[in-house]
Scaffold this motif. Structure first.
Motif, short mmCIF file in Angstrom:
data_model
loop_
_atom_site.label_atom_id
_atom_site.label_comp_id
_atom_site.label_asym_id
_atom_site.label_seq_id
_atom_site.Cartn_x
_atom_site.Cartn_y
_atom_site.Cartn_z
N ARG A 19 1.66 10.70 -8.28
CA ARG A 19 2.64 9.64 -8.09
C ARG A 19 2.41 8.99 -6.73
O ARG A 19 2.10 9.67 -5.75
N LEU A 20 2.54 7.68 -6.68
CA LEU A 20 2.41 6.97 -5.41
C LEU A 20 3.78 6.83 -4.76
O LEU A 20 4.76 6.49 -5.42
N ALA A 63 5.96 1.45 8.04
CA ALA A 63 4.72 0.67 8.05
C ALA A 63 4.71 -0.30 6.86
O ALA A 63 4.67 0.12 5.71
N GLN A 64 4.77 -1.58 7.15
CA GLN A 64 4.75 -2.60 6.10
C GLN A 64 3.30 -2.98 5.80
O GLN A 64 2.81 -4.02 6.23
N LEU A 65 2.63 -2.11 5.08
CA LEU A 65 1.23 -2.34 4.77
C LEU A 65 1.11 -2.98 3.39
O LEU A 65 1.63 -2.44 2.41
N ARG A 66 0.42 -4.09 3.34
CA ARG A 66 0.20 -4.78 2.07
C ARG A 66 -1.29 -5.05 1.89
O ARG A 66 -2.01 -5.28 2.86
N THR A 67 -1.72 -5.02 0.67
CA THR A 67 -3.11 -5.29 0.35
C THR A 67 -3.17 -6.23 -0.83
O THR A 67 -2.17 -6.42 -1.53
N ALA A 124 -4.22 10.34 -0.03
CA ALA A 124 -4.99 9.11 -0.27
C ALA A 124 -4.05 7.92 -0.29
O ALA A 124 -2.84 8.07 -0.50
N PHE A 125 -4.61 6.76 -0.07
CA PHE A 125 -3.82 5.53 -0.04
C PHE A 125 -4.33 4.58 -1.13
O PHE A 125 -5.53 4.45 -1.35
N ALA A 126 -3.38 3.94 -1.81
CA ALA A 126 -3.76 3.08 -2.93
C ALA A 126 -2.74 1.96 -3.08
O ALA A 126 -1.56 2.11 -2.73
N PRO A 127 -3.16 0.82 -3.61
CA PRO A 127 -2.21 -0.26 -3.94
C PRO A 127 -1.20 0.20 -4.97
O PRO A 127 -1.47 1.08 -5.79
N LEU A 171 0.86 -1.19 0.00
CA LEU A 171 0.00 0.00 0.00
C LEU A 171 0.89 1.23 0.00
O LEU A 171 1.88 1.31 0.74
N GLN A 172 0.56 2.21 -0.83
CA GLN A 172 1.37 3.43 -0.94
C GLN A 172 0.48 4.65 -0.77
O GLN A 172 -0.75 4.54 -0.69
#
Length: 296
Positions: free
Chosen positions: A256-257, A263-267, A240-243, A165-166
């Protein structure tokens, strides 16, 4: 009238004699002559003029030949189509898709369909996850590809497109030029988040990570779709947050993301289908294409 009688009539018409047709059909002449007579009696017409040494089709026989050839061709086509449908090479499949699935999964599926020569028509419907899962249970949809992690005993779920997630930053954001951004750097920003009406989604991960980082986010917008929030971020209305896959759309006017530091956030996207109900052969083919191409 059955298919065998049609084939016998066509053979006699094309060979011009009962004896030649019998040889072609691998049968003796008397039963073939009897069959032709019965066919004429059944139809109530005369198909051949038998006054000469050679059978000559009547005008009615000419018409019947055209219709018989068309019927036999249609029967052959129908059998082929039924075999293909039974094998999953033909049919229609109804898929409920999250926007990301429509953008990044379905184009690949359609490429695979074209290259494999499968004659399958795909019907895609986008919508809220809960509604799509309900339609899946009702058999209005064959498969669902969703973002939310939802577990139910009657549903089979497989992960596809696992990715980080970025964050999307406004163009004038102080961290806009950085290679990585910490959540702590966003404590004074306005947050644009996904609502998660069903299961665990992106916002749940972000809020949990914010809590761990000691950040109390100022959430000003809850939405169901990623693209509108990215457009809002580009307009300077918040972060905003997006894959990561949505970064492919930066050239289309989206921000750009930037990867998140710490934070190791994965989706991930999930493909879902009924556990105890048998999929149609075509739906099974599509599910297998998705898993072969995208499952980690």
């Amino acid at each position: 009238m059955d298919e065998h009688r049609l084939k016998c009539f066509v053979a006699v018409y094309e060979q011009g004699s009962v004896s030649a047709a019998a040889t072609r059909l691998h049968m003796t002449q008397p039963p073939l002559s009897i069959l032709l007579r019965k066919l004429e009696d059944e139809l109530g017409v005369t198909l051949f003029d038998r006054s000469g040494h050679r059978l000559a089709p009547t005008a009615t026989g000419e018409l019947f030949y055209l219709r018989a050839k068309a019927l036999l061709a249609n029967l052959q086509t129908m059998r082929r189509e039924l075999r293909e449908a039974e094998q999953g090479a033909r049919g229609s499949v109804h898929i409920g898709c999250a926007t990301a699935a429509s953008l990044f999964v379905m184009p690949g599926v359609m490429e695979d369909l074209r290259s494999s020569g499968l004659d399958i028509t795909v019907h895609v419907q986008e919508g809220e996850t809960g509604y799509m899962l309900q339609r899946l249970r009702e058999r209005s949809l064959d498969l669902v590809i969703s973002r939310s992690e939802y577990i139910a005993p009657e549903l089979e779920t497989r992960i596809i497109m696992d990715e980080p997630l970025q964050v999307a930053l406004p163009p004038d954001h102080p961290q806009a030029g950085c290679d990585r951004v910490r959540l702590e750097d966003l404590r004074h920003d306005r947050f644009l988040l996904h609502r998660s009406p069903l299961g665990a989604g992106i916002s749940d991960m972000v809020l949990r990570a914010c809590q761990q980082a000691g950040v109390v986010p100022n959430v000003v917008y809850w939405g169901g779709e990623t693209l509108p929030m990215l457009l809002m971020a580009q307009k300077g209305l918040g972060v905003a947050f997006a894959p990561q896959s949505f970064g492919q759309l930066a050239a289309a006017g989206l921000p750009r993301l930037v990867p998140l530091a710490g934070a190791q956030l994965r989706t991930h996207l999930n493909v879902v289908w009924p556990r105890q109900l048998v999929l149609t052969p075509a739906a099974s083919r599509i599910r297998d294409l998705i898993l072969e191409r995208f499952a980690p």
